[in-house]
Design a protein around this motif. Structure first.
Motif, PDB file in Angstrom:
ATOM      1  N   LEU A   1       0.834  -1.205   0.000  1.00 13.39           N
ATOM      2  CA  LEU A   1       0.000   0.000   0.000  1.00 13.39           C
ATOM      3  C   LEU A   1       0.868   1.253   0.000  1.00 13.39           C
ATOM      4  CD1 LEU A   1      -2.864  -0.936   2.498  1.00 13.39           C
ATOM      5  CD2 LEU A   1      -3.040  -0.670   0.020  1.00 13.39           C
TER       6      LEU A   1
ATOM      7  N   ILE B   1      -5.680   6.377  -3.795  1.00 11.92           N
ATOM      8  CA  ILE B   1      -5.519   5.039  -3.212  1.00 11.92           C
ATOM      9  C   ILE B   1      -6.811   4.589  -2.543  1.00 11.92           C
ATOM     10  CG2 ILE B   1      -4.694   5.638  -0.890  1.00 11.92           C
ATOM     11  CD1 ILE B   1      -2.594   3.438  -1.198  1.00 11.92           C
ATOM     12  N   THR B   2      -7.582   5.534  -2.026  1.00 14.16           N
ATOM     13  CA  THR B   2      -8.874   5.183  -1.442  1.00 14.16           C
ATOM     14  C   THR B   2      -9.810   4.656  -2.518  1.00 14.16           C
ATOM     15  OG1 THR B   2      -8.554   7.004   0.123  1.00 14.16           O
ATOM     16  CG2 THR B   2     -10.728   5.985   0.041  1.00 14.16           C
TER      17      THR B   2
ATOM     18  N   VAL C   1      -8.615   1.128  -3.520  1.00 16.43           N
ATOM     19  CA  VAL C   1      -8.942   0.128  -2.495  1.00 16.43           C
ATOM     20  C   VAL C   1     -10.434  -0.182  -2.490  1.00 16.43           C
ATOM     21  CG1 VAL C   1      -9.040  -0.292  -0.009  1.00 16.43           C
ATOM     22  CG2 VAL C   1      -6.961   0.626  -1.025  1.00 16.43           C
ATOM     23  N   LYS C   2     -11.259   0.858  -2.525  1.00 16.71           N
ATOM     24  CA  LYS C   2     -12.707   0.645  -2.504  1.00 16.71           C
ATOM     25  C   LYS C   2     -13.196  -0.057  -3.765  1.00 16.71           C
ATOM     26  CE  LYS C   2     -15.251   1.794   0.147  1.00 16.71           C
ATOM     27  NZ  LYS C   2     -15.807   1.072   1.334  1.00 16.71           N
TER      28      LYS C   2
ATOM     29  N   GLN D   1     -12.064  -6.529   5.343  1.00 12.75           N
ATOM     30  CA  GLN D   1     -11.655  -5.153   5.058  1.00 12.75           C
ATOM     31  C   GLN D   1     -10.861  -4.523   6.206  1.00 12.75           C
ATOM     32  OE1 GLN D   1     -14.811  -2.588   3.316  1.00 12.75           O
ATOM     33  NE2 GLN D   1     -16.028  -4.459   3.161  1.00 12.75           N
TER      34      GLN D   1
ATOM     35  N   ILE E   1      -7.045  -4.096   5.994  1.00 11.38           N
ATOM     36  CA  ILE E   1      -6.617  -3.049   5.065  1.00 11.38           C
ATOM     37  C   ILE E   1      -6.723  -1.683   5.734  1.00 11.38           C
ATOM     38  CG2 ILE E   1      -7.135  -1.933   2.859  1.00 11.38           C
ATOM     39  CD1 ILE E   1      -8.033  -4.632   1.810  1.00 11.38           C
TER      40      ILE E   1
ATOM     41  N   LEU F   1      -3.431   0.661   6.473  1.00  8.48           N
ATOM     42  CA  LEU F   1      -3.327   2.040   6.004  1.00  8.48           C
ATOM     43  C   LEU F   1      -3.116   3.001   7.177  1.00  8.48           C
ATOM     44  CD1 LEU F   1      -5.987   2.253   3.164  1.00  8.48           C
ATOM     45  CD2 LEU F   1      -3.559   2.778   2.955  1.00  8.48           C
TER      46      LEU F   1
ATOM     47  N   SER G   1     -13.479   7.372   1.759  1.00 13.12           N
ATOM     48  CA  SER G   1     -13.968   5.997   1.794  1.00 13.12           C
ATOM     49  C   SER G   1     -15.456   5.963   2.100  1.00 13.12           C
ATOM     50  CB  SER G   1     -13.187   5.200   2.847  1.00 13.12           C
ATOM     51  OG  SER G   1     -13.660   3.869   2.924  1.00 13.12           O
TER      52      SER G   1
END
Length: 545
Positions: free
Chosen positions: A341, A362-363, A366-367, A430, A433, A437, A521
């Motif tokens: 990450l 990056i959000t 990831v989502k 989840q 992760i 982060l 997010s």
């Protein structure tokens, strides 16, 4: 499992995780100290100024040493300003020119030195029968040809010379390189006598004992070392107060870690070394490493060296210095998730040129990757909601017979092809992760004083106007409105109602970069929820209301 419960679960998981970190630092199992058969740290001594000199298997060191007036040598490179004490040749101050104390400030960050009552020094020397640091007269006073040095090319050598009463010459040379935070310390021993000379190189870090920060600021402040069987082991102030260590190992390193920065001594890796620690009487602690005893034949010359790193937690630079030193960028037990990450975050920054945009990107990534899990979670929640009338009917039918009620409910789940844990498992997957982060934002020096724009001028600090935490709370409130509460217990209803406020207050002191991630997010989750529910309603599955 409703979305409101999801928020509650995330909050409880995060708080529980931080509480566990706090408990583990105080009461968790500590590494066992291993006493070396050949070297006993407890035999070591310290001077009147509490400079600790480790004992050698070949000599004893006197306890009381009168310290003369100090004389310093100043060194300036493109990334460091350093102050060397001619007594012992120790590094007593280091300023990082590329890292200002305050954002946009002129004053460089002081990593080593007298830090508001806290001493933080790097010390090294030669002990043994003929080591100058083991002399009954105290540590050697080195001579230099000039009081200051400035790097002009790729390399700067700062030599200091001492000749003992026997006529043995010791030249201690610091080697600085352009753009480099690793400083080489070289010893040249010229034995012009008629007898062999025995010396032993030691290098150590001294730091005043300091209480750890708040539970929100979980960055580690303390020592760590690496040995052959333990590539990275924390040894905190409380550990040192409880017990000293003396560990024989091939290679190894010792370090002191704080938020964003690290100092470390790395000895020769092809030698058998000894790692030790000690609590001193002036409320300071020391961790160091000793090399093997070296014999210099009569009329011969010998070279000894070690490397001292003092600077930011630059993973590439630390890895180049020692295979395991990059572990001082401590991502915890989820390092295997945090590391990729972090690499992705750096790549996004190189592409976008802004750390705030990189966090948003990056959000989104990831989502997007977690969308199948999110869809499974919301689908399961919707199906469970539709089964509520049937569940209530079964409860009325079986009354207080919990066994029959449970069997009937499980049979209904089987017929309806609903997994009652379907909303929980995706969330459990989840959470690692999210926590990974959390440590990426906590440990990455690249985010220190990183600007985003508008009012967010430092993503590593809290939001000065608390706008992000408020927006985050608003996003949680909107989620609750989109998914009306189905819980009937008044206490749960009240808790869910106040969850946005609780989270907003909880995030007031978090780094704004981390709150930015959670806010984005949340917003993406809302968009995904609307898309998923719209698709389910087209299939005739009642979702809301």
């Amino acid at each position: 499992m409703e979305s409101q419960r999801t928020f509650l679960f995330i909050g409880l998981m995060l708080v529980s995780f931080l509480l566990f970190q706090e408990w583990n630092s105080d009461y968790g199992p500590q590494p066992q100290a291993v006493q070396s058969a050949s070297t006993q740290v407890n035999d070591a001594t310290q001077s009147t100024d509490d400079t600790f000199i480790p004992s050698s298997s070949d000599s004893s060191v006197p306890g009381q040493i009168q310290r003369p007036s100090q004389s310093y040598i100043s060194v300036t490179t493109d990334v460091l300003t350093v102050k060397l004490d001619t007594k012992g040749g120790d590094i007593v101050e280091v300023n990082l020119l590329q890292y200002p104390t305050e954002q946009h400030g002129e004053e460089p960050f002081m990593l080593l030195g007298e830090l508001t009552g806290n001493q933080y020094y790097s010390q090294s020397g030669l002990i043994g029968i003929d080591g100058p640091d083991a002399s009954p007269n105290g540590r050697p006073i080195y001579n230099t040809t000039q009081p200051s040095y400035t790097l002009a090319g790729d390399e700067l050598r700062v030599p200091m010379t001492y000749v003992d009463a026997k006529g043995i010459e010791f030249i201690k040379t610091y080697v600085f390189k352009a753009g480099n935070y690793a400083v080489e310390v070289e010893y040249t021993i010229n034995n012009s006598t008629a007898n062999n000379a025995n010396v032993q190189l030691f290098s150590q870090i001294k730091r005043t004992i300091q209480d750890k920060g708040s539970m929100i600021d979980q960055s580690y402040l303390g020592f760590a070392y690496g040995a052959f069987e333990k590539p990275y082991e924390k040894y905190s102030f409380s550990d040192i107060e409880d017990k000293n260590i003396s560990i024989d190992t091939a290679g190894g390193y010792v370090s002191f870690i704080q938020h964003y920065f690290v100092s470390a001594w790395v000895p020769k890796q092809d030698e058998q070394n000894n790692i030790y620690s000690r609590k001193l009487s002036d409320n300071s602690a020391i961790m160091g490493v000793k090399g093997p005893v070296t014999t210099i034949a009569a009329g011969q010359q010998e070279h000894l060296s070690a490397t001292f790193y003092v600077g930011p937690k630059d993973q590439a630079a630390l890895k180049a210095l020692h295979d395991d030193l990059d572990l001082t960028v401590d991502y915890g037990w989820l390092f295997f998730i945090s590391q990729p990450l972090f690499d992705l975050l750096k790549w996004l920054y190189a592409l976008l040129g802004n750390w705030g945009l990189a966090i948003i990107a990056i959000t989104i990534i990831v989502k997007t990757l977690l969308y199948p899990l999110t869809k499974a979670q919301y689908t399961s929640m919707a199906k469970m909601r539709n089964l509520q009338p049937k569940i209530m009917a079964l409860k009325e039918k079986h009354g207080d017979d919990k066994q029959k009620f449970g069997q009937a409910m499980m049979e209904m789940y089987r017929k309806e092809k609903v997994n009652p844990m379907g909303g929980c498992f995706p969330l459990l997957l989840q959470m690692p992760i999210f926590l990974a982060l959390f440590y990426v934002f906590l440990e990455s020096v690249e985010l220190r004083h990183a600007e985003f724009g508008l009012w967010l001028m430092d993503l590593s600090a809290k939001d000065p106007y608390y706008i992000l935490p408020i927006l985050f709370g608003a996003s949680m409130f909107l989620t609750q409105k989109l998914q009306p509460m189905t819980v009937t217990d008044p206490m749960q209803q009240k808790m869910m109602t106040y969850m946005p406020v609780i989270f907003s207050v909880f995030f007031l002191w978090f780094p704004s970069g981390l709150v930015l991630y959670w806010l984005v997010s949340n917003l993406i989750s809302i968009a995904q929820m609307l898309i998923i529910y719209r698709g389910m309603e087209k299939k005739g599955i009642k979702v809301r209301g």
